[in-house]
Design a protein around this motif. Structure first.
Motif, PDB file in Angstrom:
ATOM      1  N   MET A 169       0.845  -1.179   0.000  1.00  0.00           N
ATOM      2  CA  MET A 169       0.000   0.000   0.000  1.00  0.00           C
ATOM      3  C   MET A 169       0.890   1.242   0.000  1.00  0.00           C
ATOM      4  N   GLU A 170       0.580   2.158  -0.868  1.00  0.00           N
ATOM      5  CA  GLU A 170       1.310   3.417  -0.889  1.00  0.00           C
ATOM      6  C   GLU A 170       0.441   4.497  -0.266  1.00  0.00           C
ATOM      7  N   LEU A 171       0.997   5.191   0.712  1.00  0.00           N
ATOM      8  CA  LEU A 171       0.248   6.242   1.408  1.00  0.00           C
ATOM      9  C   LEU A 171       0.270   7.535   0.608  1.00  0.00           C
ATOM     10  N   PRO A 172      -0.778   8.341   0.736  1.00  0.00           N
ATOM     11  CA  PRO A 172      -0.767   9.640   0.070  1.00  0.00           C
ATOM     12  C   PRO A 172       0.276  10.566   0.693  1.00  0.00           C
ATOM     13  N   THR A 173       0.636  11.593  -0.010  1.00  0.00           N
ATOM     14  CA  THR A 173       1.644  12.525   0.507  1.00  0.00           C
ATOM     15  C   THR A 173       1.049  13.521   1.486  1.00  0.00           C
ATOM     16  N   ILE A 174      -0.262  13.709   1.461  1.00  0.00           N
ATOM     17  CA  ILE A 174      -0.917  14.660   2.357  1.00  0.00           C
ATOM     18  C   ILE A 174      -1.908  13.902   3.245  1.00  0.00           C
ATOM     19  N   ALA A 175      -1.800  14.124   4.538  1.00  0.00           N
ATOM     20  CA  ALA A 175      -2.689  13.459   5.498  1.00  0.00           C
ATOM     21  C   ALA A 175      -3.985  14.238   5.652  1.00  0.00           C
ATOM     22  N   ALA A 176      -4.952  13.605   6.290  1.00  0.00           N
ATOM     23  CA  ALA A 176      -6.225  14.267   6.601  1.00  0.00           C
ATOM     24  C   ALA A 176      -5.957  15.447   7.531  1.00  0.00           C
ATOM     25  N   PRO A 177      -6.864  16.399   7.591  1.00  0.00           N
ATOM     26  CA  PRO A 177      -6.649  17.577   8.452  1.00  0.00           C
ATOM     27  C   PRO A 177      -6.342  17.184   9.901  1.00  0.00           C
ATOM     28  N   GLY A 178      -5.240  17.705  10.396  1.00  0.00           N
ATOM     29  CA  GLY A 178      -4.841  17.484  11.781  1.00  0.00           C
ATOM     30  C   GLY A 178      -3.970  16.256  12.012  1.00  0.00           C
ATOM     31  N   VAL A 179      -4.015  15.286  11.116  1.00  0.00           N
ATOM     32  CA  VAL A 179      -3.266  14.041  11.332  1.00  0.00           C
ATOM     33  C   VAL A 179      -1.766  14.297  11.303  1.00  0.00           C
ATOM     34  N   GLY A 180      -1.286  14.975  10.290  1.00  0.00           N
ATOM     35  CA  GLY A 180       0.149  15.246  10.184  1.00  0.00           C
ATOM     36  C   GLY A 180       0.682  16.047  11.348  1.00  0.00           C
ATOM     37  N   GLU A 181      -0.057  17.071  11.739  1.00  0.00           N
ATOM     38  CA  GLU A 181       0.385  17.931  12.847  1.00  0.00           C
ATOM     39  C   GLU A 181       0.433  17.158  14.155  1.00  0.00           C
ATOM     40  N   ARG A 182      -0.593  16.337  14.398  1.00  0.00           N
ATOM     41  CA  ARG A 182      -0.620  15.574  15.652  1.00  0.00           C
ATOM     42  C   ARG A 182       0.451  14.487  15.671  1.00  0.00           C
ATOM     43  N   ALA A 183       0.666  13.830  14.543  1.00  0.00           N
ATOM     44  CA  ALA A 183       1.717  12.815  14.466  1.00  0.00           C
ATOM     45  C   ALA A 183       3.087  13.459  14.692  1.00  0.00           C
ATOM     46  N   ASP A 184       3.285  14.644  14.123  1.00  0.00           N
ATOM     47  CA  ASP A 184       4.538  15.375  14.317  1.00  0.00           C
ATOM     48  C   ASP A 184       4.721  15.741  15.790  1.00  0.00           C
ATOM     49  N   THR A 220      -1.341   5.468  20.270  1.00  0.00           N
ATOM     50  CA  THR A 220      -0.749   5.697  18.955  1.00  0.00           C
ATOM     51  C   THR A 220      -0.860   4.436  18.103  1.00  0.00           C
ATOM     52  N   ALA A 221      -0.632   3.265  18.710  1.00  0.00           N
ATOM     53  CA  ALA A 221      -0.770   2.004  17.972  1.00  0.00           C
ATOM     54  C   ALA A 221      -2.206   1.796  17.520  1.00  0.00           C
ATOM     55  N   HIS A 222      -3.185   2.156  18.367  1.00  0.00           N
ATOM     56  CA  HIS A 222      -4.594   2.065  17.961  1.00  0.00           C
ATOM     57  C   HIS A 222      -4.859   2.975  16.767  1.00  0.00           C
ATOM     58  N   ALA A 223      -4.324   4.179  16.814  1.00  0.00           N
ATOM     59  CA  ALA A 223      -4.528   5.119  15.710  1.00  0.00           C
ATOM     60  C   ALA A 223      -3.839   4.618  14.443  1.00  0.00           C
ATOM     61  N   LEU A 224      -2.623   4.132  14.575  1.00  0.00           N
ATOM     62  CA  LEU A 224      -1.859   3.660  13.421  1.00  0.00           C
ATOM     63  C   LEU A 224      -2.480   2.408  12.804  1.00  0.00           C
ATOM     64  N   ALA A 225      -3.237   1.657  13.586  1.00  0.00           N
ATOM     65  CA  ALA A 225      -3.895   0.455  13.074  1.00  0.00           C
ATOM     66  C   ALA A 225      -4.892   0.773  11.963  1.00  0.00           C
ATOM     67  N   SER A 226      -5.343   2.014  11.900  1.00  0.00           N
ATOM     68  CA  SER A 226      -6.313   2.387  10.865  1.00  0.00           C
ATOM     69  C   SER A 226      -5.646   2.721   9.529  1.00  0.00           C
ATOM     70  N   VAL A 227      -4.324   2.670   9.455  1.00  0.00           N
ATOM     71  CA  VAL A 227      -3.610   3.042   8.237  1.00  0.00           C
ATOM     72  C   VAL A 227      -3.800   1.999   7.131  1.00  0.00           C
ATOM     73  N   ASP A 228      -4.060   0.745   7.512  1.00  0.00           N
ATOM     74  CA  ASP A 228      -4.149  -0.339   6.539  1.00  0.00           C
ATOM     75  C   ASP A 228      -4.955  -1.469   7.176  1.00  0.00           C
ATOM     76  N   PRO A 229      -5.732  -2.233   6.378  1.00  0.00           N
ATOM     77  CA  PRO A 229      -6.531  -3.316   6.966  1.00  0.00           C
ATOM     78  C   PRO A 229      -5.714  -4.343   7.762  1.00  0.00           C
ATOM     79  N   GLY A 230      -4.474  -4.596   7.404  1.00  0.00           N
ATOM     80  CA  GLY A 230      -3.665  -5.573   8.129  1.00  0.00           C
ATOM     81  C   GLY A 230      -2.782  -4.979   9.206  1.00  0.00           C
TER      82      GLY A 230
END
Length: 131
Positions: A1-16, A55-65
């Protein structure tokens, strides 16, 4: 799976912000070394474990597996909680996945009911008195 270069609003800032906070935490505790007195408290260790779990719970939504890939993180943190005598987080199933995913918007709120003390906790906002 290739991730997009731009995250949903707020995701990038919070991850940073999480990454920056983790670096600052490491820089703060690294001089104490392992097992040295004064580095960690029970509350600080629980806060750090909750941050990783959430964070692991949130990251689990990045991909079905991703939830399956992250299962060892939850198992390791459950083991660390037992080792440190901390309150268990989410129960794990036989395959290491959390039995019940978090449904609370801010899972840290659930800890307020776990610890009862006579004096106000330093984590609680100061009580306001009217004069």
């Amino acid at each position: 799976m290739e991730l997009p270069t731009i995250a949903a609003p707020g995701v990038g800032e919070r991850a940073d912000a999480v990454a920056d906070a983790a670096c600052h935490l490491y820089d703060t505790v690294a001089p104490w070394g392992t097992g040295a007195p004064g580095g960690w408290s029970r509350t600080a260790a629980e806060d750090a474990a909750e941050a990783i779990e959430t964070t692991a719970h949130a990251l689990a939504s990045v991909d079905p597996g991703a939830e399956v890939v992250l299962a060892p993180v939850h198992a390791a943190l459950a083991d660390l909680r037992r080792r440190l005598g901390l309150v268990p987080a989410d129960p794990l199933s036989g395959d290491g996945l959390p039995v019940t995913p978090r449904t609370v918007g801010n899972p840290r709120r659930t800890r307020w009911v776990r610890v009862l003390t006579a004096a106000p906790s330093p984590r609680q906002p100061p009580s306001r008195t009217t004069s």
